[in-house]
Design an enzyme around this catalytic site. Structure first.
Site, PDB file in Angstrom:
ATOM      1  N   ASP A  76      18.267   2.543  29.130  1.00  0.00           N
ATOM      2  CA  ASP A  76      19.051   2.226  30.364  1.00  0.00           C
ATOM      3  C   ASP A  76      17.821   2.088  31.424  1.00  0.00           C
ATOM      4  O   ASP A  76      16.608   1.988  31.219  1.00  0.00           O
ATOM      5  CB  ASP A  76      20.019   3.526  30.700  1.00  0.00           C
ATOM      6  CG  ASP A  76      20.879   3.072  32.024  1.00  0.00           C
ATOM      7  OD1 ASP A  76      21.775   2.329  31.745  1.00  0.00           O
ATOM      8  OD2 ASP A  76      20.688   3.346  33.124  1.00  0.00           O
ATOM      9  N   LYS A 129      26.195   9.739  27.573  1.00  0.00           N
ATOM     10  CA  LYS A 129      25.061   9.190  28.403  1.00  0.00           C
ATOM     11  C   LYS A 129      24.003  10.488  28.659  1.00  0.00           C
ATOM     12  O   LYS A 129      24.405  11.485  28.622  1.00  0.00           O
ATOM     13  CB  LYS A 129      25.469   8.770  29.657  1.00  0.00           C
ATOM     14  CG  LYS A 129      24.792   7.702  30.629  1.00  0.00           C
ATOM     15  CD  LYS A 129      24.743   6.435  29.950  1.00  0.00           C
ATOM     16  CE  LYS A 129      23.561   5.710  30.464  1.00  0.00           C
ATOM     17  NZ  LYS A 129      23.889   4.122  30.437  1.00  0.00           N
TER      18      LYS A 129
HETATM   19  P1  NDP Z   1      15.673  -1.647  34.541  1.00  0.00           P
HETATM   20  O1  NDP Z   1      14.976  -0.467  34.578  1.00  0.00           O
HETATM   21  O2  NDP Z   1      15.182  -2.681  33.330  1.00  0.00           O
HETATM   22  O3  NDP Z   1      15.888  -2.637  35.725  1.00  0.00           O
HETATM   23  C1  NDP Z   1      16.399  -1.980  37.024  1.00  0.00           C
HETATM   24  C2  NDP Z   1      16.233  -3.007  37.915  1.00  0.00           C
HETATM   25  O4  NDP Z   1      16.893  -2.666  38.975  1.00  0.00           O
HETATM   26  C3  NDP Z   1      14.753  -3.091  38.457  1.00  0.00           C
HETATM   27  O5  NDP Z   1      14.251  -4.158  38.857  1.00  0.00           O
HETATM   28  C4  NDP Z   1      14.779  -2.010  39.502  1.00  0.00           C
HETATM   29  O6  NDP Z   1      13.689  -2.353  40.398  1.00  0.00           O
HETATM   30  C5  NDP Z   1      16.043  -2.428  40.181  1.00  0.00           C
HETATM   31  N1  NDP Z   1      16.619  -1.414  41.293  1.00  0.00           N
HETATM   32  C6  NDP Z   1      16.818  -1.590  42.476  1.00  0.00           C
HETATM   33  N2  NDP Z   1      16.917  -0.516  42.940  1.00  0.00           N
HETATM   34  C7  NDP Z   1      17.261   0.406  42.183  1.00  0.00           C
HETATM   35  C8  NDP Z   1      17.404   1.782  42.281  1.00  0.00           C
HETATM   36  N3  NDP Z   1      17.941   2.580  43.198  1.00  0.00           N
HETATM   37  N4  NDP Z   1      17.360   2.355  41.048  1.00  0.00           N
HETATM   38  C9  NDP Z   1      16.948   1.783  39.923  1.00  0.00           C
HETATM   39  N5  NDP Z   1      16.705   0.465  39.933  1.00  0.00           N
HETATM   40  C10 NDP Z   1      16.721  -0.052  40.993  1.00  0.00           C
HETATM   41  O7  NDP Z   1      17.249  -1.314  34.015  1.00  0.00           O
HETATM   42  P2  NDP Z   1      18.136  -2.142  33.277  1.00  0.00           P
HETATM   43  O8  NDP Z   1      18.255  -3.686  33.794  1.00  0.00           O
HETATM   44  O9  NDP Z   1      18.338  -1.762  31.938  1.00  0.00           O
HETATM   45  O10 NDP Z   1      19.780  -1.507  34.206  1.00  0.00           O
HETATM   46  C11 NDP Z   1      20.166  -2.077  35.181  1.00  0.00           C
HETATM   47  C12 NDP Z   1      21.587  -1.639  35.385  1.00  0.00           C
HETATM   48  O11 NDP Z   1      22.370  -2.244  34.327  1.00  0.00           O
HETATM   49  C13 NDP Z   1      21.842  -0.257  35.455  1.00  0.00           C
HETATM   50  O12 NDP Z   1      23.076   0.159  36.217  1.00  0.00           O
HETATM   51  C14 NDP Z   1      22.054   0.060  34.014  1.00  0.00           C
HETATM   52  O13 NDP Z   1      22.949   1.231  33.590  1.00  0.00           O
HETATM   53  C15 NDP Z   1      23.077  -1.011  33.608  1.00  0.00           C
HETATM   54  N6  NDP Z   1      23.260  -1.418  31.980  1.00  0.00           N
HETATM   55  C16 NDP Z   1      22.034  -1.654  31.469  1.00  0.00           C
HETATM   56  C17 NDP Z   1      22.218  -1.759  29.958  1.00  0.00           C
HETATM   57  C18 NDP Z   1      21.029  -2.252  29.149  1.00  0.00           C
HETATM   58  O14 NDP Z   1      21.405  -2.733  28.115  1.00  0.00           O
HETATM   59  N7  NDP Z   1      19.863  -2.217  29.647  1.00  0.00           N
HETATM   60  C19 NDP Z   1      23.433  -1.929  29.381  1.00  0.00           C
HETATM   61  C20 NDP Z   1      24.510  -1.739  30.351  1.00  0.00           C
HETATM   62  C21 NDP Z   1      24.334  -1.583  31.577  1.00  0.00           C
HETATM   63  P3  NDP Z   1      12.037  -1.659  40.036  1.00  0.00           P
HETATM   64  O15 NDP Z   1      11.469  -2.902  39.178  1.00  0.00           O
HETATM   65  O16 NDP Z   1      11.491  -1.694  41.812  1.00  0.00           O
HETATM   66  O17 NDP Z   1      12.323  -0.549  39.603  1.00  0.00           O
END
Ligand code: NDP
Length: 445
Positions: A165, A125
């Site tokens: 991510d 990572k």
């Molecule tokens: P994105 O950046 O696309 O979205 C993250 C979302 O979570 C946003 O809506 C963000 O809000 C919100 N959020 C709320 N609180 C927090 C915070 N404290 N820190 C960061 N974001 C926050 O990320 P992903 O959807 O890709 O990832 C979401 C989760 O899924 C993570 O834990 C990631 O590690 C996990 N994951 C992702 C994968 C992927 O393929 N993308 C694969 C496996 C796991 P705002 O819009 O205000 O920033």
């Protein structure tokens, strides 16, 4: 017998201040105790000591110039955790909260997750404390180019393959790939995944984590003679994982009543209109609060975590780590939640997970439930290697099969080790066993 408190004391001493990493290790240790009882040879071979120690940790300076010409410095990370079953594979996170402890927790979990996919990928990572929010496209590009100017020497299609991510989506992957290609003077498509479709990306990669989560929860429901029909779902987050989890859940006939971002949540009792969320988050990159301007009957509430006070049948935390603490868990249980599906990595605290399990709430653990993303990244690598592109349907069918197999592996390990229905322990054990076997075979390295 594993002396977990003693081991945790050591882990804390060797990794001071890295609370998320301590939390991730403790959760896995609790599941693995019966495995070490059955396989004392693993302890003797130091598998436990080795698996919690990254093979390599890289930290570097990322200098860049902002639009006003000011010098900015961020810190870059890549933790290459375990390569027993394949090259390191795992995403890059760009978020101001990033520090070594977050990258290590994510890398550690990635080892087990990647093993569960059944594909030949090890765990790693990376990321940076860079905050993409509010930055211009030019600034994002300059940062990505500087980041890759250091990272390139540590990665490769057969060595370490980063992906996206939090904060790293198609735009960032494009800039990172462009700079890698320029430095290496070679078109090594398999060095990054999550690429655009015009230059080696895979159909269905964007949807894969969210879709995979919904497939995995579907299997849990089916094993308990249930389905998505007439279920109300609350999803935290409005990013990549949340959006495509919402899409697939709606296709299965469930009603998603709430979503959130880091500032607050929207509640739409008639069901979330996903096109509006996509427009706000994917196109305009604005706050989720904008939703109520388009749908005045919906409500917006400040405070991301308050989303868990809503009554629902299924909770899908898809935002970030430690989103559901014990207080939120108790409220969800009192409100009758049946299944919690972890889309984000470690979105529930260890205490919250324990409380769910004690109250017979079914938990789909992140390592298994969100593995569809990395699995489809591995399918992207396969397509890059054979220089072919598969159709959306082909990739999606493979993803579905992988999620079904992950469920079967977690389910049967939970039964074999006397904890039927505990998919948290089942996933940890099934993921661990394959890595442990490979490490045993490869000797003391
Ligand atoms: P994105 O950046 O696309 O979205 C993250 C979302 O979570 C946003 O809506 C963000 O809000 C919100 N959020 C709320 N609180 C927090 C915070 N404290 N820190 C960061 N974001 C926050 O990320 P992903 O959807 O890709 O990832 C979401 C989760 O899924 C993570 O834990 C990631 O590690 C996990 N994951 C992702 C994968 C992927 O393929 N993308 C694969 C496996 C796991 P705002 O819009 O205000 O920033």
């Amino acid at each position: 017998m594993l002396n977990i408190p003693n081991i945790m004391d050591q882990v804390k001493k060797r990794n001071p201040g890295e609370s998320e990493f301590h939390q991730a290790v403790e959760e896995v240790l609790e599941s693995l105790a019966p495995v070490f009882e059955k396989h004392p040879e693993y302890l003797k071979a130091g598998i436990l000591d080795r698996i919690i120690e990254p093979e390599r940790q890289i930290m570097f300076r990322v200098p860049w110039l902002d639009d006003e010409g000011n010098v900015r410095i961020n810190r870059g990370f890549r933790v290459q955790f375990n390569s027993a079953i394949g090259p390191y594979k795992g995403g890059l996170r760009f978020h101001p909260s990033v520090y070594l402890g977050i990258i290590k927790f994510l890398g550690f979990e990635q080892v087990f997750k990647n093993s569960l996919t059944g594909l030949p990928i090890g765990g790693g990572k990376g990321g940076s404390d860079f905050d993409p929010k509010g930055k211009s496209d030019d600034e994002i590009m300059k940062f990505c180019q500087s980041f890759m100017t250091e990272l390139y020497r540590h990665i490769g299609a057969d060595l370490d393959i980063p992906a996206g991510d939090i904060g790293v989506g198609a735009r960032e992957i494009g800039f990172l790939f462009g700079q890698y290609k320029r430095i290496k003077n070679a078109y090594e498509a398999g060095v990054l995944t999550g690429k655009g479709l015009t230059y080696g990306g895979s159909l269905a990669r964007k949807e894969a984590t969210g879709f995979g989560l919904v497939y995995f929860v579907r299997e849990i429901l089916a094993a308990n003679n249930d389905s998505y029909e007439n279920k109300e779902i609350v999803i935290s987050g409005a990013g990549n994982v949340a959006i495509y989890a919402c899409q697939k859940a709606q296709e299965y006939g469930a009603k998603v009543i709430a979503m959130s971002d880091s500032k607050g949540y929207i509640y739409d009792k008639d069901g979330i209109k996903l096109d509006t969320v996509k427009q706000i988050k994917e196109v305009e990159r604005k706050r989720i609060s904008e939703y109520v301007k388009h749908h005045p009957n919906a409500e917006y509430h400040e405070g991301q975590r308050n989303i868990w006070t809503l009554k629902c049948d299924i909770a899908l935390p898809c935002a970030t780590q430690n989103d559901i603490d014990i207080e939120s868990a108790k409220i969800l249980i009192n409100n009758g939640v049946k299944v919690v599906g972890e889309g984000a990595n470690m979105p529930c605290t260890n205490e919250a997970v324990k409380t769910f399990l004690e109250n017979n709430v079914l938990v789909a653990p992140a390592k298994a439930a969100n593995a569809g993303g990395v699995a489809t990244s591995a399918l992207e690598m396969s397509q890059n290697s054979i220089r072919l592109s598969w159709s959306f349907e082909e990739v999606n069918n493979k993803l579905n099969d992988i999620m079904v197999n992950i469920f079967k592996a977690a389910d049967s390990a939970s039964k074999e080790y006397g904890m039927p229905g505990n998919y948290v322990a089942g996933a940890n054990i099934a993921g661990f066993l394959k890595v442990a076997e490979a490490m045993m075979a490869q000797g003391l390295v």
